[in-house]
Design an enzyme around this catalytic site. Sequence first.
Site, PDB file in Angstrom:
ATOM      1  N   HIS A  59       0.389  -0.755  -0.212  1.00  0.00           N
ATOM      2  CA  HIS A  59      -0.057  -0.082  -0.021  1.00  0.00           C
ATOM      3  C   HIS A  59       0.793   0.859   0.396  1.00  0.00           C
ATOM      4  O   HIS A  59       0.269   2.325  -0.219  1.00  0.00           O
ATOM      5  CB  HIS A  59      -1.026   0.332   1.378  1.00  0.00           C
ATOM      6  CG  HIS A  59      -0.400   0.399   2.259  1.00  0.00           C
ATOM      7  ND1 HIS A  59      -0.125  -0.247   3.944  1.00  0.00           N
ATOM      8  CD2 HIS A  59      -0.119   0.658   3.266  1.00  0.00           C
ATOM      9  CE1 HIS A  59       0.452  -0.539   4.501  1.00  0.00           C
ATOM     10  NE2 HIS A  59       0.485   1.766   4.074  1.00  0.00           N
ATOM     11  N   ASP A  89      -0.257  -7.333   1.283  1.00  0.00           N
ATOM     12  CA  ASP A  89       0.163  -6.114   1.145  1.00  0.00           C
ATOM     13  C   ASP A  89       0.956  -6.284   1.428  1.00  0.00           C
ATOM     14  O   ASP A  89       2.645  -5.631   2.461  1.00  0.00           O
ATOM     15  CB  ASP A  89      -0.186  -5.527   2.500  1.00  0.00           C
ATOM     16  CG  ASP A  89      -0.187  -3.856   2.268  1.00  0.00           C
ATOM     17  OD1 ASP A  89      -0.016  -3.593   0.995  1.00  0.00           O
ATOM     18  OD2 ASP A  89      -0.978  -3.150   4.086  1.00  0.00           O
ATOM     19  N   SER A 163       4.680   2.136   7.859  1.00  0.00           N
ATOM     20  CA  SER A 163       4.582   1.226   7.051  1.00  0.00           C
ATOM     21  C   SER A 163       5.379   0.414   6.287  1.00  0.00           C
ATOM     22  O   SER A 163       5.994   1.828   5.670  1.00  0.00           O
ATOM     23  CB  SER A 163       3.305   1.357   6.243  1.00  0.00           C
ATOM     24  OG  SER A 163       2.412   1.786   7.066  1.00  0.00           O
TER      25      SER A 163
END
Length: 197
Positions: A59, A89, A163
């Site tokens: 992402h 992901d 992230s």
Amino acid sequence: ALLAERAGAGVVFVHTSKTIPLPLPWRGPSERETVGQSVASLGSGFVISADGIIVTNNHVVDGVDWVRVVLSDGSEEEAEIVGQDPKTDLALLRVRSSEKLHPLPLGDSDAILPGDWVVAIGNPFGLDHTVTVGIVSAKGRDIGRGPYDDFIQTDAAINPGNSGGPLLNMRGEVIGINTAINPEANAIGFAVPINLA
């Protein structure tokens, strides 16, 4: 502190840009035009091989126009997306840097237990190489993100920009990739187990 210093050399700051279409006001009875606006985004990643392979979250890089990574010495390099897996992901980047890269050792996420100490390193809100510490709060969490949900839950502080960064055990081995947070909670973060990655 020694663990953070050693592992920090293998953590990168991921900087991306994506063009978002913006509608213009109606021009006529059946005509509508759009323009594009570039939106910058931030994330983290870590080196897994000396030839320039970097792990991050899908992402962070999905649909972007370009990706650049900032290495621990402050140098910035263009990165190529060489692999993407939306279901877990995860994404792989490659940089062709003349600088020496510092791969992080990978651990065994099956061996960790709730209560084990962990360290997260990343770039929350663009504050590069931020180190936080906590414990494994739980294993095997299904948070409805996809068919392979098996997240490590941690109370180490994880924020937007973390992230793709590593979650490390006390030997400095990567046991997870920091991926998600519960925005309504305090200190509930989730990492993809490295064995799944």
